[in-house]
Design an enzyme around this catalytic site. Structure first.
Site, mmCIF file in Angstrom:
data_model
loop_
_atom_site.group_PDB
_atom_site.id
_atom_site.type_symbol
_atom_site.label_atom_id
_atom_site.label_comp_id
_atom_site.label_asym_id
_atom_site.label_seq_id
_atom_site.Cartn_x
_atom_site.Cartn_y
_atom_site.Cartn_z
ATOM 1 N N ASP A 34 -57.075 -35.522 -33.472
ATOM 2 C CA ASP A 34 -56.960 -36.561 -32.464
ATOM 3 C C ASP A 34 -58.290 -37.312 -32.415
ATOM 4 O O ASP A 34 -59.332 -36.793 -32.859
ATOM 5 C CB ASP A 34 -56.635 -35.932 -31.112
ATOM 6 C CG ASP A 34 -56.421 -36.973 -30.033
ATOM 7 O OD1 ASP A 34 -55.686 -37.956 -30.275
ATOM 8 O OD2 ASP A 34 -56.987 -36.815 -28.932
ATOM 9 N N ASP A 36 -59.416 -39.995 -29.485
ATOM 10 C CA ASP A 36 -59.950 -40.131 -28.129
ATOM 11 C C ASP A 36 -60.154 -38.754 -27.510
ATOM 12 O O ASP A 36 -59.214 -37.970 -27.381
ATOM 13 C CB ASP A 36 -58.991 -40.947 -27.257
ATOM 14 C CG ASP A 36 -58.910 -42.400 -27.698
ATOM 15 O OD1 ASP A 36 -59.934 -43.088 -27.628
ATOM 16 O OD2 ASP A 36 -57.825 -42.828 -28.119
ATOM 17 N N ASP A 232 -57.609 -32.524 -27.721
ATOM 18 C CA ASP A 232 -58.185 -32.247 -26.406
ATOM 19 C C ASP A 232 -57.137 -32.210 -25.311
ATOM 20 O O ASP A 232 -57.456 -31.897 -24.172
ATOM 21 C CB ASP A 232 -59.241 -33.297 -26.053
ATOM 22 C CG ASP A 232 -58.610 -34.664 -25.764
ATOM 23 O OD1 ASP A 232 -57.822 -35.151 -26.616
ATOM 24 O OD2 ASP A 232 -58.889 -35.244 -24.698
#
Length: 349
Positions: A34, A36, A232
């Protein structure tokens, strides 16, 4: 690896983080990262990200960047990563815009007009599939699609609502309610989808993580055979890995807090946990049971009534791993409601 995917060392659903005797970058062939909250936050690289990914790649691990953010083109994302000192090709970037464009192209005639409510990344992905982006519900679109765009205005959302009210098939790149930025957590595409839903009713077909269209797009574009999802967010990255039957690493540099991790239901429980991307470069310690509790490093945790209790000393992440085992085992296939505040404060979280 000491634990097979999806399965806790004590059987059934995952009830504890897994151990791995080798560095994760050696145990898996491809990191599906990922962006961001993992590699960058807004325009700034996250601490240790560039050095860790460079080391992993130099050691033979392939890197692919898998993002629900549909605003920018893969070329633009690759340019930003390269600017951080992490040379990246556009083909190494997979976006939810690409996944939703493929989903739409499978359901409408070739060359169809699509009302595109989003950034340039969404429009480029639609053109890649032979579709024609338009801006108005009055241009007879065969579909309407929403993707994240930080400059989106009221008029564009209104056009989407008009089209949905008329029965035009509705799609969304993703439904993340929030997105990490340099200054904090900002509204994501899911919040904008909710605006249209409130005005027009119904629900869109969604392509992004954690749903199968995004996993399919990633597999088609990367050809990964032993992938490790790195993210995250529990409800997109980790659940997407669970749905795809692959292992995952949660890093605590984005939106997920340790308290949320302890309360995770089975589909949100990562295989591994690390503070940041340096976790790719190290073995993962084993969490062991001792009858009533769980040990990792110098820590021991157990669920004692309505509280998670932690004893010992050592690396805070080892303590968190032990707490995860205690919380997840106590919760079974549900969510742990035991109080963890005192234990987390002891670890500095």
């Amino acid at each position: 690896m000491n634990e097979s995917r999806r399965t806790g060392a004590d059987g059934g659903g995952r009830h504890r983080p897994a151990g791995c005797e080798r560095a994760l970058s050696a145990a898996y062939d491809t990191a599906l990262l990922d962006l961001d909250g993992v590699v960058y936050a807004g325009g700034q690289a996250i601490a240790h990200a560039v050095a860790s990914l460079t080391t992993a790649r130099d050691g033979g691990m392939r890197l692919a960047y898998v993002t629900n953010n549909a605003a920018r083109t893969p070329e633009a994302v690759a340019g930003q990563l390269s600017g951080f000192g992490l040379p990246t090709e556009a083909a190494e970037v997979i976006t939810s815009a690409q996944a939703v464009a493929r989903l739409i192209a499978e359901q409408v005639p070739a060359g169809s007009r699509v009302l595109a409510i989003g950034g340039e990344g969404l429009r480029v992905a639609l053109r890649e599939r032979g579709l024609v982006p338009v801006d108005s519900a009055d241009e007879d679109p065969a579909a309407v699609v929403q993707g994240y765009d930080p400059a989106l205005d009221w008029a564009a959302l209104a056009e989407a609502a008009y089209a949905v009210q008329r029965g035009v098939p509705w799609f969304a790149s993703n439904t993340d309610l929030t997105i990490p930025k340099e200054r904090g957590i900002a509204p994501g595409n899911g919040a904008l989808v909710e605006v249209v839903r409130i005005a027009a009713g119904g629900s869109p077909q969604v392509a992004g993580k954690p749903l199968p269209p995004m996993h399919r797009e990633t597999v088609l574009r990367t050809g990964a055979r032993r992938p490790l999802v790195v993210g995250d967010r529990l409800d997109t990255d980790i659940e997407g890995a669970w749905n795809g039957g692959v292992d995952s690493l949660l890093v605590l540099t984005g939106v997920t807090t340790p308290a949320e991790l302890l309360a995770a239901p089975p589909q949100h429980r990562p295989t591994y946990v690390a503070a940041d991307l340096r976790g790719l470069l190290a073995p993962q310690p084993e969490v062991t049971g001792d009858g009533t509790g769980f040990r990792c490093g110098g820590w021991r945790a157990e669920a004692a009534g309505a509280e998670l209790v932690l004893d010992g000393a050592g690396e805070p992440l080892d303590g968190l791993r032990a707490l995860c085992a205690a919380a997840w085992s106590a919760a079974g296939d549900g969510q742990c409601a035991a109080e963890a505040g005192k234990a987390l404060r002891r670890l500095g979280f």
